[in-house]
Design a protein around this motif. Structure first.
Motif, PDB file in Angstrom:
ATOM      1  N   PRO A  20     -13.857   3.071  17.125  1.00  0.00           N
ATOM      2  CA  PRO A  20     -13.962   4.383  18.865  1.00  0.00           C
ATOM      3  C   PRO A  20     -12.801   3.410  19.142  1.00  0.00           C
ATOM      4  O   PRO A  20     -11.672   3.620  19.738  1.00  0.00           O
ATOM      5  CB  PRO A  20     -14.858   4.123  19.614  1.00  0.00           C
ATOM      6  CG  PRO A  20     -15.791   3.298  19.002  1.00  0.00           C
ATOM      7  CD  PRO A  20     -15.833   2.888  17.605  1.00  0.00           C
ATOM      8  N   ARG A  21     -12.384   2.316  18.345  1.00  0.00           N
ATOM      9  CA  ARG A  21     -11.018   1.440  18.934  1.00  0.00           C
ATOM     10  C   ARG A  21      -9.825   0.902  18.461  1.00  0.00           C
ATOM     11  O   ARG A  21      -9.585   0.166  18.160  1.00  0.00           O
ATOM     12  CB  ARG A  21     -12.350   0.402  19.961  1.00  0.00           C
ATOM     13  CG  ARG A  21     -12.716   0.519  21.300  1.00  0.00           C
ATOM     14  CD  ARG A  21     -13.720  -1.494  22.025  1.00  0.00           C
ATOM     15  NE  ARG A  21     -14.482  -1.849  20.860  1.00  0.00           N
ATOM     16  CZ  ARG A  21     -15.418  -1.685  20.726  1.00  0.00           C
ATOM     17  NH1 ARG A  21     -16.097  -0.652  21.569  1.00  0.00           N
ATOM     18  NH2 ARG A  21     -16.408  -2.502  19.767  1.00  0.00           N
ATOM     19  N   SER A  22     -10.433   1.313  17.351  1.00  0.00           N
ATOM     20  CA  SER A  22      -9.554   1.683  15.973  1.00  0.00           C
ATOM     21  C   SER A  22      -8.312   1.937  16.000  1.00  0.00           C
ATOM     22  O   SER A  22      -8.641   3.281  16.295  1.00  0.00           O
ATOM     23  CB  SER A  22     -10.202   1.432  14.585  1.00  0.00           C
ATOM     24  OG  SER A  22      -9.432   1.412  13.835  1.00  0.00           O
ATOM     25  N   LEU A  23      -7.393   1.305  16.180  1.00  0.00           N
ATOM     26  CA  LEU A  23      -6.105   2.271  16.011  1.00  0.00           C
ATOM     27  C   LEU A  23      -5.744   2.123  14.293  1.00  0.00           C
ATOM     28  O   LEU A  23      -4.474   2.987  14.230  1.00  0.00           O
ATOM     29  CB  LEU A  23      -5.172   1.329  16.305  1.00  0.00           C
ATOM     30  CG  LEU A  23      -4.969   1.526  18.144  1.00  0.00           C
ATOM     31  CD1 LEU A  23      -4.082   0.184  18.851  1.00  0.00           C
ATOM     32  CD2 LEU A  23      -5.337   2.136  18.802  1.00  0.00           C
ATOM     33  N   SER A  24      -6.320   2.254  13.406  1.00  0.00           N
ATOM     34  CA  SER A  24      -5.976   2.484  12.165  1.00  0.00           C
ATOM     35  C   SER A  24      -7.206   3.975  11.791  1.00  0.00           C
ATOM     36  O   SER A  24      -8.127   4.125  12.470  1.00  0.00           O
ATOM     37  CB  SER A  24      -5.908   1.048  11.223  1.00  0.00           C
ATOM     38  OG  SER A  24      -5.383   0.240  11.372  1.00  0.00           O
ATOM     39  N   ARG A  25      -6.668   4.014  10.670  1.00  0.00           N
ATOM     40  CA  ARG A  25      -7.554   5.024  10.149  1.00  0.00           C
ATOM     41  C   ARG A  25      -7.913   5.232   8.106  1.00  0.00           C
ATOM     42  O   ARG A  25      -6.355   5.378   7.951  1.00  0.00           O
ATOM     43  CB  ARG A  25      -7.083   7.010  10.440  1.00  0.00           C
ATOM     44  CG  ARG A  25      -8.237   7.659   9.969  1.00  0.00           C
ATOM     45  CD  ARG A  25      -9.493   7.766  10.370  1.00  0.00           C
ATOM     46  NE  ARG A  25      -9.293   8.237  11.698  1.00  0.00           N
ATOM     47  CZ  ARG A  25      -9.942   7.272  13.013  1.00  0.00           C
ATOM     48  NH1 ARG A  25     -10.679   5.862  12.613  1.00  0.00           N
ATOM     49  NH2 ARG A  25      -9.949   6.969  14.283  1.00  0.00           N
ATOM     50  N   ALA A  26      -8.869   5.406   8.167  1.00  0.00           N
ATOM     51  CA  ALA A  26      -8.897   5.448   6.455  1.00  0.00           C
ATOM     52  C   ALA A  26      -8.433   6.716   6.047  1.00  0.00           C
ATOM     53  O   ALA A  26      -9.787   7.533   6.867  1.00  0.00           O
ATOM     54  CB  ALA A  26      -9.934   4.769   6.014  1.00  0.00           C
ATOM     55  N   HIS A  27      -7.772   6.871   4.603  1.00  0.00           N
ATOM     56  CA  HIS A  27      -7.951   8.378   4.393  1.00  0.00           C
ATOM     57  C   HIS A  27      -7.137   8.661   2.704  1.00  0.00           C
ATOM     58  O   HIS A  27      -6.322   7.479   2.143  1.00  0.00           O
ATOM     59  CB  HIS A  27      -6.860   8.968   4.741  1.00  0.00           C
ATOM     60  CG  HIS A  27      -5.651   8.840   4.820  1.00  0.00           C
ATOM     61  ND1 HIS A  27      -4.368   8.945   4.027  1.00  0.00           N
ATOM     62  CD2 HIS A  27      -5.126   7.709   5.860  1.00  0.00           C
ATOM     63  CE1 HIS A  27      -3.740   8.753   3.961  1.00  0.00           C
ATOM     64  NE2 HIS A  27      -3.254   7.243   5.050  1.00  0.00           N
ATOM     65  N   TRP A  28      -8.122   9.615   2.207  1.00  0.00           N
ATOM     66  CA  TRP A  28      -7.768   9.590   0.566  1.00  0.00           C
ATOM     67  C   TRP A  28      -6.119  10.115   0.683  1.00  0.00           C
ATOM     68  O   TRP A  28      -6.113  11.179   1.025  1.00  0.00           O
ATOM     69  CB  TRP A  28      -8.617  10.384   0.392  1.00  0.00           C
ATOM     70  CG  TRP A  28     -10.268   9.368  -0.056  1.00  0.00           C
ATOM     71  CD1 TRP A  28     -11.366   9.934   0.585  1.00  0.00           C
ATOM     72  CD2 TRP A  28     -10.411   8.920  -1.057  1.00  0.00           C
ATOM     73  NE1 TRP A  28     -12.399  10.048   0.025  1.00  0.00           N
ATOM     74  CE2 TRP A  28     -11.609   8.976  -1.008  1.00  0.00           C
ATOM     75  CE3 TRP A  28      -9.973   8.459  -1.794  1.00  0.00           C
ATOM     76  CZ2 TRP A  28     -12.650   7.564  -1.777  1.00  0.00           C
ATOM     77  CZ3 TRP A  28     -10.572   7.755  -2.814  1.00  0.00           C
ATOM     78  CH2 TRP A  28     -12.319   7.327  -2.771  1.00  0.00           C
ATOM     79  N   ILE A  29      -5.515  10.007  -0.417  1.00  0.00           N
ATOM     80  CA  ILE A  29      -4.679  10.417  -0.936  1.00  0.00           C
ATOM     81  C   ILE A  29      -4.233  10.829  -2.307  1.00  0.00           C
ATOM     82  O   ILE A  29      -4.877   9.391  -2.886  1.00  0.00           O
ATOM     83  CB  ILE A  29      -3.896   9.641  -0.158  1.00  0.00           C
ATOM     84  CG1 ILE A  29      -1.531  10.036  -0.781  1.00  0.00           C
ATOM     85  CG2 ILE A  29      -3.213   7.885  -0.662  1.00  0.00           C
ATOM     86  CD1 ILE A  29      -0.945   9.593   0.258  1.00  0.00           C
ATOM     87  N   SER A  30      -3.735  11.474  -2.499  1.00  0.00           N
ATOM     88  CA  SER A  30      -4.042  11.899  -4.295  1.00  0.00           C
ATOM     89  C   SER A  30      -2.713  10.702  -4.824  1.00  0.00           C
ATOM     90  O   SER A  30      -1.600  10.125  -3.923  1.00  0.00           O
ATOM     91  CB  SER A  30      -3.285  13.356  -4.968  1.00  0.00           C
ATOM     92  OG  SER A  30      -4.137  13.700  -4.318  1.00  0.00           O
ATOM     93  N   GLN A  31      -3.115  10.148  -5.948  1.00  0.00           N
ATOM     94  CA  GLN A  31      -1.858   8.900  -6.992  1.00  0.00           C
ATOM     95  C   GLN A  31      -0.574   9.457  -6.411  1.00  0.00           C
ATOM     96  O   GLN A  31       0.406   8.188  -6.949  1.00  0.00           O
ATOM     97  CB  GLN A  31      -2.812   8.107  -7.459  1.00  0.00           C
ATOM     98  CG  GLN A  31      -3.820   7.569  -7.261  1.00  0.00           C
ATOM     99  CD  GLN A  31      -4.375   6.674  -8.616  1.00  0.00           C
ATOM    100  OE1 GLN A  31      -3.821   6.469  -9.122  1.00  0.00           O
ATOM    101  NE2 GLN A  31      -4.896   6.495  -8.730  1.00  0.00           N
ATOM    102  N   SER A  32      -0.598  10.588  -7.025  1.00  0.00           N
ATOM    103  CA  SER A  32       0.923  11.126  -7.278  1.00  0.00           C
ATOM    104  C   SER A  32       1.405  11.558  -5.732  1.00  0.00           C
ATOM    105  O   SER A  32       2.374  12.222  -6.294  1.00  0.00           O
ATOM    106  CB  SER A  32       0.657  12.201  -8.474  1.00  0.00           C
ATOM    107  OG  SER A  32      -0.067  13.526  -7.356  1.00  0.00           O
ATOM    108  N   VAL A  33       1.255  11.436  -5.393  1.00  0.00           N
ATOM    109  CA  VAL A  33       1.554  11.814  -3.918  1.00  0.00           C
ATOM    110  C   VAL A  33       1.995  11.066  -2.812  1.00  0.00           C
ATOM    111  O   VAL A  33       0.961  10.069  -2.795  1.00  0.00           O
ATOM    112  CB  VAL A  33       0.540  13.275  -3.187  1.00  0.00           C
ATOM    113  CG1 VAL A  33       1.297  13.765  -1.369  1.00  0.00           C
ATOM    114  CG2 VAL A  33       0.541  14.734  -3.795  1.00  0.00           C
TER     115      VAL A  33
END
Length: 222
Positions: free
Chosen positions: A199-212
């Motif tokens: 709840p206090r984090s200003l970061s967000r982990a997310h998946w991304i395609s290696q080609s994008v």
């Protein structure tokens, strides 16, 4: 505090293993760093999870980090709470203090059958005997390793924001960039639950395609 990156990796592994964890009991052995990360990942997936941990310090750490809904000292207490959440299909993480071998033996005697079992530390000889019985009855062994993700052309990035309001805006944009290798529902559930887990984090982990390469969001003027 478990990292978002590792939480997302384990959450994704859980979702790729079983798309719907609602109403399913996940048994975890140990609340070391890997176990605490798994606890958060299981909450994100919507599982009803029971974690056995003999070390009071580890339990306190898991509670402090928000990895547990609450901790109990008897199997009866744990099962009462789990039964209600399983019936309603809601996620919960319960830490059970005491020797895992004792609780596993009692679970076998009472016929408590988890849907899946995950171990973040090697089991003792006594624990192994009960675990083998549960697996013979149908519990699925669930490795916490995420090797099944290695075949996907994906990697995890962490996006940083300046404020929580900016974080919500960025989350709304990121959730629309779904790598084609992942189900849409998996992505949406992560962005629904991650703000409550961190709840206090200003970061967000997310998946991304290696080609994008996603364009970087402009910093909020606020």
């Amino acid at each position: 505090m478990p990292s978002q990156t590792e939480t997302l990796r384990l959450y994704t592994a859980l979702q790729l293993h079983t798309a719907d964890w609602s109403g399913k009991l996940l048994l975890g052995l140990g609340l070391n760093e890997t176990g605490r990360t798994l606890a958060l990942a299981s909450l994100a997936a919507g599982a009803a999870s029971l974690f056995l941990e003999p070390d009071a310090k580890q339990l306190r750490e898991a509670n402090r980090e928000g990895c547990l809904t609450f901790a109990v000292t008897t199997l009866d207490e744990a099962l009462r709470a789990l039964k209600n959440e399983i019936r309603q299909g809601r996620g919960i993480t319960i830490g059970l203090a005491g020797e895992p071998a004792q609780w596993l033996h009692e679970m076998v005697e009472r016929g408590v059958l988890p849907y899946a079992i995950a171990m973040s530390q090697p089991p003792s000889k006594e624990e192994t005997a009960s675990l083998q019985t549960l697996q013979q009855w149908g519990s699925l062994p669930l490795p916490t390793a995420t090797s099944q993700l290695d075949s996907l052309s994906l990697h995890i990035e962490e996006d940083a924001a300046a404020t929580l309001q900016d974080r919500r805006t960025r989350d709304g944009e990121l959730r629309n960039h779904v790598p084609q290798e992942l189900p849409q529902q998996l992505q949406e559930r992560w962005f629904d639950t991650a703000p409550t887990l961190f709840p206090r984090s200003l970061s967000r982990a997310h998946w991304i395609s290696q080609s994008v390469n996603l364009p970087r969001f402009e910093e909020s003027s606020s």
